[in-house]
Design an enzyme around this catalytic site. Structure first.
Site, PDB file in Angstrom:
ATOM      1  N   GLY B  90    -109.017  63.939  63.953  1.00 39.85           N
ATOM      2  CA  GLY B  90    -109.115  62.937  62.892  1.00 39.85           C
ATOM      3  C   GLY B  90    -108.212  61.780  63.257  1.00 39.85           C
ATOM      4  N   SER B 122    -108.441  66.980  69.840  1.00 40.07           N
ATOM      5  CA  SER B 122    -108.359  65.535  69.597  1.00 40.07           C
ATOM      6  C   SER B 122    -106.986  65.132  69.033  1.00 40.07           C
ATOM      7  CB  SER B 122    -109.534  65.152  68.692  1.00 40.07           C
ATOM      8  OG  SER B 122    -109.713  63.771  68.671  1.00 40.07           O
ATOM      9  N   ALA B 123    -106.889  64.665  67.798  1.00 39.97           N
ATOM     10  CA  ALA B 123    -105.589  64.287  67.231  1.00 39.97           C
ATOM     11  C   ALA B 123    -104.610  65.463  67.298  1.00 39.97           C
ATOM     12  CB  ALA B 123    -105.742  63.808  65.792  1.00 39.97           C
ATOM     13  N   HIS B 159    -110.604  62.285  74.327  1.00 34.03           N
ATOM     14  CA  HIS B 159    -111.907  61.585  74.424  1.00 34.03           C
ATOM     15  C   HIS B 159    -111.852  60.522  75.520  1.00 34.03           C
ATOM     16  CE1 HIS B 159    -113.179  63.236  70.469  1.00 34.03           C
ATOM     17  NE2 HIS B 159    -111.955  62.957  70.058  1.00 34.03           N
ATOM     18  N   GLU B 194    -114.181  64.550  77.278  1.00 29.27           N
ATOM     19  CA  GLU B 194    -114.790  65.483  76.321  1.00 29.27           C
ATOM     20  C   GLU B 194    -115.399  66.667  77.061  1.00 29.27           C
ATOM     21  OE1 GLU B 194    -117.488  63.143  73.955  1.00 29.27           O
ATOM     22  OE2 GLU B 194    -115.845  62.245  72.810  1.00 29.27           O
TER      23      GLU B 194
END
Lengths: 236, 236
Positions: B90, B122-123, B159, B194
């Site tokens: 997020g 991700s985050a 990413h 990714e």
């Protein structure tokens, strides 16, 4: 009276630095002999000198001289005495960080509100809004605040990008990022596509450049505005 | 012994949430009955409850239960007592902001260093590095610092995207942004594409997922590392 040009980008694909804006700038800066350039955003990390040379070369074609703010001993005085100001693009975090370090936020607000003509491109446009919270840049330095010059009553998302059709990349689209922003913040955001700019004259804020812009308001669907639209209604 | 999975993304194109990682996670969490989920990054601004349900549904397929940290009165105790921890993706600014607000940075460092298995996507992966200065996210909130958990000796760019051939967009490429970062910072950055992830086991930091990763060191040309590479040399 406030006079500003707030551009999405300095350069559009296939043309040279500021080229697409030069006819507009020639008119906008018609009474100006020398522009004070703020090179703090350092695109690709280039030096203040190298960056100032790039701006100087572009403005030479319309017979205007450019001086970098770093060439002055006192940056506050440089701003107070400037005939006109241009803040170039690069990294918005570093740009804002330096504006705070040099303690020139208030000076910039004051002279632009008093009528010193101001040109911003990309990061130099992001800082014209209420906060820099809609920059696309990487947080490579930690500025003392995200609050910016608040010369217009909304934030700018420069280089606005529509979702890429058929992309398999899972990173967030620009629109999703701005939607996340509005969970935590009320200020509206204008997505300015490359090739468009805002012409500010007093309270009037006109969209120029023959491309529509996308306005994001909290709890509303995003809305497209055609070139020629006036965003002064966002003062309300 | 430290045991972590640090993934570029939760989801790869054309498959469901965490699907590509499930065989790995089944092994990684083989002794775990319940995972503590940290939903603070709120992708698209969804609620903690809604986000936790998404994680719960994915882990149900490998017979592991998920509880959100917001369901506990005391988040510090929740971390100290967790069998395993998963921080979802997020917005990294909001995620880190909440970790500081809840004062759980030190707790997270301590339990992960002591062997509580940790999954980040991700985050949730960005915060494993030294700082969050290489996130791609928008600065939608102002965290008290960009310093993160420092569980690995370099930063993550999740990413990671190669420059898009033939693009006419003038915004900076990922590589340019990281180059700008290295003008001001020394810490190395790993661009994780990714579909790839890091498997951390004590000091070993192995690249998994059959895709190469791109390492950026200050004042060096970027370098590609094949799957199977060990990045523990970056401790030196």
């Amino acid at each position: 009276m406030k006079k500003m040009i707030i551009a999405s980008t300095s350069t559009i694909h296939g043309s040279s630095y500021l080229e697409y804006l030069l006819p507009t700038l020639q008119q906008f800066f018609s009474d100006v002999k020398t522009i004070l350039f703020i090179p703090y955003a350092r695109p690709s990390g280039i030096t203040y000198d190298a960056y100032t040379q790039i701006a100087k070369k572009a403005f030479a074609t319309i017979f205007i001289d450019v001086k970098g703010i770093h060439q002055y001993k006192n940056p506050k005085e440089a701003i107070q005495n400037a005939e006109a100001i241009f803040t170039g693009g690069g990294n918005t975090f570093e740009l804002l960080n330096q504006l705070y370090k040099k303690d020139i936020i208030t000076d910039l607000q004051q002279v632009v509100n008093s009528g010193t003509p101001y040109l911003g491109t990309s990061a130099g446009s992001n800082i014209c809004g209420v906060t820099m919270m809609n920059t696309n840049d990487m947080p490579i330095v930690y500025p003392p605040s995200f609050d910016t010059l608040q010369l217009i009553p909304f934030n700018i998302n420069a280089h606005y990008l529509d979702p890429i059709k058929g992309s398999t990349h899972m990173g967030e689209t620009r629109e999703t990022r701005i939607k996340e922003y509005h969970v935590f913040n009320k200020t509206s955001v204008l997505g300015l596509r490359e090739g468009s700019w805002l012409a500010v004259s007093g309270k009037s804020i006109l969209l120029k450049g023959n491309i529509s812009a996308r306005l994001f308001k909290q709890n509303k669907n995003p809305q497209e505005f055609e070139a020629g639209s006036d965003f002064s209604f966002l003062y309300e």
